[in-house]
Design a protein around this motif. Structure first.
Motif, PDB file in Angstrom:
ATOM      1  N   THR A 123      54.582  38.682 -51.623  1.00  0.00           N
ATOM      2  CA  THR A 123      54.027  39.173 -52.535  1.00  0.00           C
ATOM      3  C   THR A 123      53.547  40.686 -52.420  1.00  0.00           C
ATOM      4  N   SER A 165      61.075  41.109 -54.036  1.00  0.00           N
ATOM      5  CA  SER A 165      61.735  39.966 -54.790  1.00  0.00           C
ATOM      6  C   SER A 165      62.264  38.956 -54.440  1.00  0.00           C
ATOM      7  N   GLU A 189      62.947  35.217 -54.104  1.00  0.00           N
ATOM      8  CA  GLU A 189      63.905  34.117 -54.965  1.00  0.00           C
ATOM      9  C   GLU A 189      64.681  33.246 -54.025  1.00  0.00           C
ATOM     10  N   ILE A 206      62.352  30.692 -52.196  1.00  0.00           N
ATOM     11  CA  ILE A 206      62.659  29.341 -53.162  1.00  0.00           C
ATOM     12  C   ILE A 206      63.193  28.741 -53.629  1.00  0.00           C
ATOM     13  N   LYS A 207      64.930  29.409 -53.907  1.00  0.00           N
ATOM     14  CA  LYS A 207      65.678  29.159 -54.927  1.00  0.00           C
ATOM     15  C   LYS A 207      66.980  28.575 -53.720  1.00  0.00           C
ATOM     16  N   LEU A 257      51.817  31.814 -56.017  1.00  0.00           N
ATOM     17  CA  LEU A 257      52.455  32.893 -56.883  1.00  0.00           C
ATOM     18  C   LEU A 257      52.090  32.870 -58.356  1.00  0.00           C
ATOM     19  N   TYR A 293      53.049  36.140 -60.360  1.00  0.00           N
ATOM     20  CA  TYR A 293      54.828  35.519 -60.008  1.00  0.00           C
ATOM     21  C   TYR A 293      54.193  34.515 -61.152  1.00  0.00           C
ATOM     22  N   SER A 296      56.489  33.781 -63.366  1.00  0.00           N
ATOM     23  CA  SER A 296      59.063  33.399 -63.577  1.00  0.00           C
ATOM     24  C   SER A 296      58.915  31.928 -62.207  1.00  0.00           C
ATOM     25  N   HIS A 297      58.720  32.875 -61.161  1.00  0.00           N
ATOM     26  CA  HIS A 297      58.929  32.349 -59.959  1.00  0.00           C
ATOM     27  C   HIS A 297      57.892  30.928 -59.853  1.00  0.00           C
ATOM     28  N   TYR A 337      59.353  28.701 -62.411  1.00  0.00           N
ATOM     29  CA  TYR A 337      60.310  27.224 -62.028  1.00  0.00           C
ATOM     30  C   TYR A 337      60.606  26.762 -61.018  1.00  0.00           C
TER      31      TYR A 337
END
Length: 961
Positions: A483, A488, A492, A495-496, A513, A518, A520-521, A524
Motif C-alpha cells: 500500500t 496495486s 492483486e 491476494i488473487k 486492506l 483498499y 474492493s480488495h 474480494y
C-alpha cells in the motif's frame, strides 16, 4: 533475549539404546523393553521408578493436558510400581488396585511418594513408601491419605516433595494447591491445608531452599506465583501473567542460582522468588523440561514436519516426532540435539540421561569427556574464512565438507550482514533470503524498516510467504509495504494468485486492506474466504452499499443469515426498508438461500422466530405492520408477541386516523384481530391496550369474553348510557342477579328523571323476587325525583301477593286443624273399640291374603314373607313408612329451629356485644333460607300437610331473623 538459532551446536553426548544383559548362554543384544502399561516415572536412589496408569483413561480438565500415555496396551497387572536398577533386573509390587498416576522419588532419602486410585471415580490416594523397610517383601507404606482439596473431588495434576521431608505440595486440575507441613511420613506430626485456590489448572510445583527461607513456586496455565513458606500466613507474589503446560517447569541447580524455569511456546523464562530473570527465545511447543548438571533439557515438537515462524502461535502440530535439545545457558551453545519418536519422559541417573519412548525402549545419553568436546570445537575454524570476508570461499568449503543447513545459514547471515554494512542492500537481502527457515525473520525485518529500503523488505516478505513460513505479523507488514508503494498490481497478484493454497492470514489481510482504504480488495478476500462479518462491515460502514449487503445476506445459510439480520437489520431497515422487510418475510416463513438449487424440501423447518426481529423495525411502523400481517397470514402459529404488537399498531393507527372511512376500516381490523382468539392467554395485556387507546368496542368485547359483566355495566354507567345499562341487565342478569340491584342503586342516585328505567328494573326485581320491598324503598329514598308513584305499582303488587299468601296459609291452617281433629278421633276409636281387618289382598304383591299374614292399624295387610322381604323395621308399615319419615323429619327440623331460636335470643340478651353474636350466627349460616328437598308424595293429603309445614317453617325462620 537470546535467540537459540544464533547459538553454536555441538554433539557432546553419545546416544545408545539400552539393551538386555547377556543371558547364561551369552545371548543378548536385544533392546531392553519396559513392562506394558508404564505411564509415570521418576528416578533416584540408584533406580529408575515406573508406575502404570491401568486401563482407565487419563483424566484432565479444560485446557489441561496429561501427556503420559501407556507404553503398551497388552494385558498386565494394574497399579504396579516397578524398580529398574543398573543391573536391569526389574522388580515390582502392587501399590494400588487400579492405577498409579504420579511418582516422586526423593534424592536424599529412600522415600517414594505416589498418587493413585484404589477404586473408580475421582478418589486419588497419596501413599508414602519407605524403601529401606519391608512389609511382607514389599516396601513399607508409612502413610495413606486422600488427595482432595477440602470436600471437592478433583484430579491431581502435579506433585512435589521437599528434601527435608517437612513439606509436600499437591496441585489439582481445579486450580487448588494442598500443602502438607510437618513430617510427611506420618499422619500424627503433619498438618494439611489448602495453600492456593484459583481458576486455572496447576501445572507445576517446585520447592526452593535458600538458607532458612523456603519458597514454593506455583505455576498454572495462566500465571506464576511464589509463596514464602517460612513466614506465617504464607505471603505470595505473582511473578508473571502467563504459565505453561504440564511438565514444562523445573528448578535449576546453584549454577543458575536455583532459578525456577518455565517453558512457554515462544520463550523459556527464569524466575527468582521475587522477580523474573532472563529469558531465552527457544521456539516450539514445549512438552518436557528438566535440569541436569548445568544443562537445560527441553523436549519439543519437531518443527521440520510442519514449519512455522516464530510468530506462528501456540498451536500443536500433528507429529509424533519430538526434538530433545540440551542447552548450556552459561556458555550459550547447544550441547546436543536429536529427534526421537514420542518421548514419554527423560530421567537422570548413574551419571547419564535416559530417554523413555512410547514403544517401550530406553535410550541413554552419555556425556562425552572434556577432550572430545575440545575436538568438536575445531570445526569452528571453518568460520575463519568469512571473518576475513571470504564468504564465497567459505560457502564453497562448507558445501564441500557437507556442512549442515544450520551452519550454511549462519554463513549466509554473516555474508548478508557484511553486504548490509557496506550499503549493498540489494545483495544483502538476497543472502538473507537464503537464511529463511533458519534465521529469525525479525532479525532481517528490523534492518529494512526504513522507507528507502521498503522494496528490499517486500522481496524478503514475499519469499517468506512463498515458503509458507509467514505469520499474521508478516502478512500485515507485506500488505503495508504494497500500500505504501501503491503497487496495486502486486497487491492483486498477492491476494488473487493463491487459489489452491492461502499463504497468509486472511483476516489480517482484510483488516490491513480496509485500514489502507483498499475496500474492493478487502471485500474480494472476505467474500472469497467466507468472512461474512468482515464483508458486511465493509459494505455497510465503508462502502455503504446497502443493496449489495442485503443481497449477500440473502445468499448465506440460514443460521448466518439470521445472525447477520439481527446484527445489521436496523441499518438496512433505515436505508432500504422495503427490500429488508421482504427478506425478513422470507427468513421467518420458509428461508432458502438465493441461488440454492436444492429441492424445495431440503430446508423445511428452517424458520426464524419472527418476534425476535420486531426491534429491527424501530421507526418503521408501516413496514412493521406489513411484516406482522404477512406472518399472521402465512404462519397461524406465530409467537404471541407478533399478535400483541400487531394489535398495538392497529389501535395506534385507529386512534390517530382522521378520515372517517379509513378509521372505520381500521376499527374493523382491530376488532377482527381481537376476535381471532389469539389473546386468551394475554387477556390483561389486550385489555390494557384497548383501554390505553380508548377502543370502546374492544374493551366491551374483552369484558364479555372474560365474563366481567359488572365491568360492562359500569362502563355504560360511566358514559350514562341508561338503555345500555338495562340491556346489560337483561342479557346477563340471569348469570349475575346482582346486576339488577346495582342498576336500581345507580338510577336511584341519579337526580334526573329516570322513572322509566326504575320502573323497568323494579318490574324485573318483582318477577324474580331479587330484593325485599323494604330494601327497594330504602334504595329509592336517595333519589329526590323518585316519588311514591314510581313504586306504587310495585308495592301494591307485593302487598297483594302477601295477602294472597296469608289467605292460603290460613286455609292450610284450617285444613290442618280439621285433619288433626279427624286423626285424633281415629286414635280414640282405636283405643276404645276393636279394629277389624277386612283386607283380602296383600298391599305389596296385591295377591290374595293367606296365613300367616301381618296387619297394621293403618289398614294395610301383608303376607308374612312379603313383609319380611320389604320391611326395614318390624314395627312400621312398609307402605306408610316413607311418608311418616318425611313428617318426622319436618317435626325434628322445626323443633331444632325452635331450640336454636331460643338459644340465639338468650345469647343476644346476655351479651355485651350483640353485633358479634349476630355476626357469628351469620357465619354459621343460621339465617340462610331453609329449603327442604323431598320426594313428591303420592297422596293429595300428604302434599297439603307437607306444604303447610314447610310454609310454617319458612315463616318462623323469617320472623326469627
Amino acid at each position: 533475549m537470546a535467540a537459540y538459532l544464533q547459538w553454536r551446536r555441538f554433539v557432546f553426548f553419545d546416544r545408545e539404546t539400552v539393551k538386555e544383559p547377556p543371558g547364561p548362554d551369552g545371548a543378548g543384544g536385544k533392546p531392553f523393553a519396559l513392562p506394558p502399561g508404564i505411564a509415570v516415572c521418576d528416578s533416584g536412589r540408584g533406580s529408575l521408578v515406573f508406575g502404570d496408569r491401568g486401563p482407565g483413561p487419563a483424566r484432565g480438565s479444560a485446557g489441561l493436558r496429561f501427556p503420559l500415555v501407556c507404553l503398551n496396551s497388552a494385558l498386565h497387572m494394574e497399579g504396579q510400581i516397578w524398580f529398574l536398577p543398573r543391573s536391569l533386573q526389574l522388580s515390582s509390587f502392587q501399590a494400588y488396585k487400579l492405577r498409579v498416576t504420579h511418582l516422586y522419588q526423593l534424592k536424599q532419602h529412600s522415600i517414594l511418594v505416589s498418587v493413585g486410585e484404589d477404586e473408580e471415580g475421582i478418589n486419588p490416594l497419596v501413599k508414602v513408601w519407605n524403601l529401606e523397610k519391608r512389609d511382607g517383601g514389599n516396601p513399607l507404606c508409612t502413610r495413606i491419605f486422600p488427595a482432595i482439596p477440602g470436600n471437592k473431588p478433583t484430579v491431581v495434576s502435579c506433585l512435589t516433595v521437599h528434601e527435608n521431608l517437612n513439606f509436600m505440595a499437591i496441585g489439582f486440575a481445579d486450580g487448588s494447591v494442598v500443602l502438607t507441613k510437618g513430617d510427611i511420613t506420618r499422619d500424627r506430626h503433619s498438618k494439611t491445608q489448602i495453600l492456593h485456590e484459583g481458576s486455572y489448572p496447576v501445572t507445576g510445583l517446585a520447592f526452593r531452599q535458600s538458607g532458612k527461607t523456603t519458597h514454593l513456586f506455583v505455576v498454572t496455565t495462566e500465571n506464576i506465583q511464589s509463596y514464602v513458606l517460612s513466614v506465617k500466613d504464607y505471603p505470595h507474589l505473582e511473578l508473571d501473567t502467563h504459565g505453561c503446560g504440564l511438565r514444562c517447569s523445573s528448578l535449576s541447580d546453584p549454577s543458575q542460582d536455583l532459578q525456577f524455569i518455565v517453558a512457554g511456546n515462544e520463550c523459556v523464562y527464569l524466575y527468582q522468588p521475587d522477580e523474573r530473570g532472563p529469558c531465552f527465545a527457544f521456539e516450539g511447543q514445549k512438552l518436557i523440561v528438566h535440569w541436569y548438571r548445568g544443562y537445560l533439557i527441553v523436549v519439543s515438537k519437531d518443527r521440520k514436519t510442519s514449519p512455522k515462524s516464530e510468530f506462528a502461535g501456540n498451536e500443536a502440530q500433528n507429529s509424533d516426532k519430538q526434538v530433545l535439545n540440551i542447552y548450556d545457558l552459561c556458555n550459550k551453545f547447544i550441547a546436543y540435539s536429536s529427534v526421537f519418536d514420542d518421548i514419554v519422559d527423560v530421567l537422570a541417573e548413574w551419571g547419564s540421561l535416559y530417554v523413555l519412548t512410547r514403544d517401550g525402549k530406553i535410550h541413554v545419553l552419555q556425556e562425552k569427556d572434556t577432550q572430545t568436546k575440545l575436538e568438536a570445537r575445531k570445526s569452528l575454524l571453518l568460520f575463519m574464512l568469512f571473518r576475513k570476508n571470504l564468504f564465497e570461499m567459505a560457502i564453497n568449503l562448507a558445501k564441500s565438507h557437507h556442512l549442515d543447513s544450520d551452519g550454511l545459514s549462519e554463513i549466509f547471515r554473516q555474508y548478508g550482514d557484511h553486504l548490509y554494512n557496506k550499503g549493498n542492500h540489494d545483495g544483502a537481502i538476497q543472502q538473507y533470503i537464503r537464511t529463511i527457515g533458519k534465521l529469525e525473520p525479525s532479525y532481517v525485518i528490523r534492518k529494512f524498516l526504513d522507507a528507502q529500503r521498503i522494496h528490499n523488505l517486500t522481496a524478503y516478505l514475499q519469499t517468506l510467504h512463498l515458503q509458507s513460513l509467514a505469520n499474521a505479523d508478516h502478512t500485515t507488514l507485506l500488505l503495508n509495504c504494497y500500500t505504501k508503494l501503491k503497487d496495486s498490481s502486486k497487491l492483486e497478484e498477492f491476494i488473487k494468485t493463491s487459489e489452491s493454497e492461502v499463504r497468509f492470514d486472511v483476516e489480517t489481510a482484510i483488516k490491513v486492506l480496509r485500514q489502507a482504504g483498499y475496500y474492493s480488495h478487502a471485500v474480494y478476500l472476505a467474500e472469497k474466504h467466507a468472512h461474512h462479518e468482515w464483508y458486511l462491515k465493509i459494505q455497510l460502514e465503508d462502502i455503504k452499499n446497502y443493496q449489495e449487503a442485503l443481497r449477500y445476506i440473502g445468499k448465506l445459510p440460514f443460521d448466518q443469515a439470521e445472525c447477520n439480520m439481527k446484527r445489521y437489520g436496523k441499518i438496512l431497515m433505515h436505508h432500504i426498508p422495503n427490500e429488508t422487510t421482504e427478506l425478513l418475510k422470507v427468513l421467518c416463513a420458509a428461508y432458502r438461500p438465493s441461488g440454492d438449487s436444492e429441492g424445495p424440501g431440503t430446508l423445511e423447518g428452517k424458520k426464524a422466530n419472527s418476534e425476535e426481529f420486531i426491534p429491527v423495525f424501530a421507526n418503521n411502523s408501516r413496514e412493521l405492520k406489513a411484516f406482522l400481517e404477512h406472518m399472521t397470514e402465512v404462519q397461524a402459529d406465530s409467537p404471541q408477541g407478533v399478535y400483541d404488537t400487531l394489535l398495538e399498531l392497529r389501535l395506534q393507527n385507529w386512534a390517530h386516523e382522521q378520515d372517517e372511512q379509513a378509521k372505520e376500516k381500521l376499527h374493523d381490523e382491530a376488532l377482527t384481530l381481537l376476535k381471532s382468539g389469539r389473546f386468551k392467554t394475554v387477556f390483561d395485556k389486550a385489555l390494557v391496550l384497548c383501554q390505553m387507546h380508548n377502543f370502546k368496542d374492544g374493551v366491551l368485547y374483552l369484558y364479555e369474553q372474560g365474563k366481567l359483566f359488572q365491568q360492562i355495566m359500569h362502563y355504560h354507567m360511566q358514559n350514562e348510557q341508561y338503555k345500555k345499562v338495562i340491556e346489560v341487565c337483561e342479557l346477563y342478569g340471569d348469570q349475575e342477579a346482582c346486576l339488577w340491584e346495582q342498576a336500581l342503586g345507580y338510577f336511584a342516585r341519579k337526580e334526573e328523571d329516570c322513572k322509566e328505567y326504575i320502573a323497568a328494573v323494579l318490574k324485573h326485581i318483582e318477577n324474580k323476587n331479587l330484593m325485599p320491598p323494604l330494601l327497594v324503598v330504602q334504595t329509592l329514598a336517595h333519589n329526590s325525583t323518585a316519588t311514591l308513584s314510581v313504586i306504587k305499582d310495585y308495592l301494591v303488587n307485593k302487598l297483594q301477593k302477601q295477602s294472597r299468601q296469608i289467605e292460603q296459609d290460613e286455609q292450610r291452617i284450617q285444613k290442618y286443624r280439621e285433619e288433626t281433629t279427624r286423626i285424633r278421633q281415629e286414635i280414640e276409636e282405636l283405643k276404645a273399640s276393636p279394629k277389624i281387618f277386612q283386607k283380602t289382598k296383600c298391599s305389596i304383591c296385591t295377591g290374595a291374603l293367606e296365613l300367616p299374614s301381618v296387619h297394621f292399624l293403618c289398614g294395610h295387610s301383608f303376607h308374612q314373607h312379603c313383609f319380611e322381604s320389604y320391611s326395614e323395621s318390624d314395627s312400621e308399615c312398609p307402605t306408610c313408612m316413607p311418608e311418616n319419615r318425611k313428617v318426622m323429619d319436618m317435626i325434628r327440623a322445626q323443633e331444632q329451629k325452635r331450640d336454636l331460636h331460643d338459644q340465639f335470643q338468650h345469647q343476644l340478651k346476655c351479651s355485651n356485644d350483640g353485633f358479634s353474636v349476630v355476626a357469628d350466627y351469620f357465619g354459621r349460616g343460621v339465617f340462610n333460607k331453609l329449603t327442604l328437598i323431598t320426594d313428591l308424595p303420592s297422596g293429595k293429603a300428604a302434599a297439603t300437610i307437607e306444604a303447610g309445614l314447610q310454609r310454617e317453617l319458612l315463616i318462623h325462620t323469617k320472623r326469627s331473623t
